[in-house]
Design a protein around this motif. Structure first.
Motif, mmCIF file in Angstrom:
data_model
loop_
_atom_site.group_PDB
_atom_site.id
_atom_site.type_symbol
_atom_site.label_atom_id
_atom_site.label_comp_id
_atom_site.label_asym_id
_atom_site.label_seq_id
_atom_site.Cartn_x
_atom_site.Cartn_y
_atom_site.Cartn_z
ATOM 1 N N ILE A 35 58.134 26.148 -2.953
ATOM 2 C CA ILE A 35 59.319 26.772 -2.035
ATOM 3 C C ILE A 35 58.930 28.147 -1.543
ATOM 4 O O ILE A 35 59.317 28.451 -0.427
ATOM 5 N N THR A 36 58.736 29.124 -2.566
ATOM 6 C CA THR A 36 58.294 30.258 -1.955
ATOM 7 C C THR A 36 57.006 30.529 -1.149
ATOM 8 O O THR A 36 56.999 31.528 -0.433
ATOM 9 N N GLN A 37 56.267 29.612 -1.426
ATOM 10 C CA GLN A 37 55.011 29.584 -0.424
ATOM 11 C C GLN A 37 55.400 28.850 0.813
ATOM 12 O O GLN A 37 54.425 29.104 1.731
ATOM 13 N N GLY A 38 56.417 28.365 0.976
ATOM 14 C CA GLY A 38 56.682 27.711 2.376
ATOM 15 C C GLY A 38 56.231 26.326 2.196
ATOM 16 O O GLY A 38 56.105 25.674 3.346
ATOM 17 N N GLN A 39 55.683 25.473 1.357
ATOM 18 C CA GLN A 39 55.149 24.281 1.414
ATOM 19 C C GLN A 39 56.342 23.351 1.367
ATOM 20 O O GLN A 39 56.148 22.273 1.844
ATOM 21 N N ILE A 40 57.301 23.801 0.802
ATOM 22 C CA ILE A 40 58.653 23.247 1.016
ATOM 23 C C ILE A 40 59.928 23.927 1.731
ATOM 24 O O ILE A 40 60.326 24.920 1.116
ATOM 25 N N PRO A 41 59.903 23.620 2.862
ATOM 26 C CA PRO A 41 60.763 24.560 3.809
ATOM 27 C C PRO A 41 62.190 24.421 3.114
ATOM 28 O O PRO A 41 62.594 23.212 3.003
ATOM 29 N N ALA A 42 63.098 25.486 3.745
ATOM 30 C CA ALA A 42 64.707 25.282 3.686
ATOM 31 C C ALA A 42 65.357 24.180 4.220
ATOM 32 O O ALA A 42 64.782 23.865 5.205
ATOM 33 N N THR A 87 65.132 20.938 2.946
ATOM 34 C CA THR A 87 64.395 20.097 2.500
ATOM 35 C C THR A 87 65.269 19.308 1.442
ATOM 36 O O THR A 87 65.788 19.915 0.558
ATOM 37 N N VAL A 144 66.834 22.326 -0.745
ATOM 38 C CA VAL A 144 66.001 23.702 -0.899
ATOM 39 C C VAL A 144 66.631 24.443 -0.125
ATOM 40 O O VAL A 144 67.213 24.246 1.184
ATOM 41 N N GLN A 145 67.051 25.781 -0.650
ATOM 42 C CA GLN A 145 67.630 26.829 -0.100
ATOM 43 C C GLN A 145 66.536 28.110 0.360
ATOM 44 O O GLN A 145 65.403 28.032 -0.108
ATOM 45 N N ARG A 146 66.711 28.917 1.370
ATOM 46 C CA ARG A 146 65.771 29.784 1.581
ATOM 47 C C ARG A 146 65.686 30.862 0.538
ATOM 48 O O ARG A 146 66.586 31.227 -0.054
#
Length: 219
Positions: A26-33, A35, A77-79
């Motif tokens: 999540i923090t690396q952007g592989q799973i976007p907010a 999702t 998923v949240q930002r």
């Protein structure tokens, strides 16, 4: 997302490995907010682990504010939040630079684990301290001797009688002013001095007089 790749073998509990891998993704952007993560049952089936392990992993992510549960939609998923950020309010036109603000940390889990390793290492090396005894008035004799040697290497005259160990710079500054200044005295300081000295001067009744300075300090 290939969920089989995100769950890797390791010595940690399954729920912890799963939560850490998802958090990193999540923090690396592989799973976007936005999702929607798989349901507890579906992900448990794909990974071959228990539903309880998935539920606990999702719970860990929720505590880190990386996901939220929505009725009818599941786990979303949240930002990621960026800890350590503050908003300065300039209502009075003055910004107080005396605040100590924690640095922004991308991965809290890594910092926590590093802290635990450090404390374990210190605990294995340091002898147990006696909590029933008061420390020496001027600090431990071994510490005073080390400080004396350090000062002499820098050509600063020092002896056991002139060295005292302080808790920190604030205590050393306070002791120095209490020993050498009286209420009502004036104290010359850099024009850009530290806020803690200003607070200390107010407490001791001293007047601060700013002096011009350059890159090396007071002119």
């Amino acid at each position: 997302m290939d969920w089989a790749d995100i769950f890797q073998a390791g010595r940690q509990p399954k729920y912890q490995r799963l939560s850490e891998r998802i958090a990193a993704a999540i923090t690396q952007g592989q799973i976007p907010a936005g999702t929607r993560l798989p349901s507890h049952r579906d992900l448990a089936y794909q990974l071959g682990i228990s539903i309880g392990s998935v539920a606990r992993a999702y719970g860990e992510l929720a505590e880190q504010h990386l996901v939220r549960g929505e009725v009818g939609r599941g786990t979303i998923v949240q930002r990621p939040e960026r800890p350590g950020s503050i908003e300065l309010k300039r209502d009075s036109g003055v910004v107080d630079l005396g605040l100590v603000i924690r640095p922004a940390i991308e991965n809290e889990t890594l910092i926590d684990e590093a802290g635990r390793r450090t404390l374990r290492a210190l605990g294995n090396q340091w002898p147990l301290l006696s909590l029933g005894e008061f420390p020496a008035e001027r600090g431990d004799a071994r510490h005073r001797k080390a400080a004396e040697a350090w000062l002499r290497q820098r050509e600063v005259p020092a002896s056991d009688a002139t060295v005292a160990i302080m808790i920190g710079a604030q205590e050393a500054l306070a002791c120095s002013l209490i020993a050498n200044a009286r209420r009502g005295d004036s104290l010359l300081v850099e024009s850009e001095t530290i806020s803690s000295l200003r607070d200390l001067a107010d407490t001791l009744g001293l007047h601060l007089c700013p002096v011009e300075m350059d890159a090396q300090g007071i002119s």
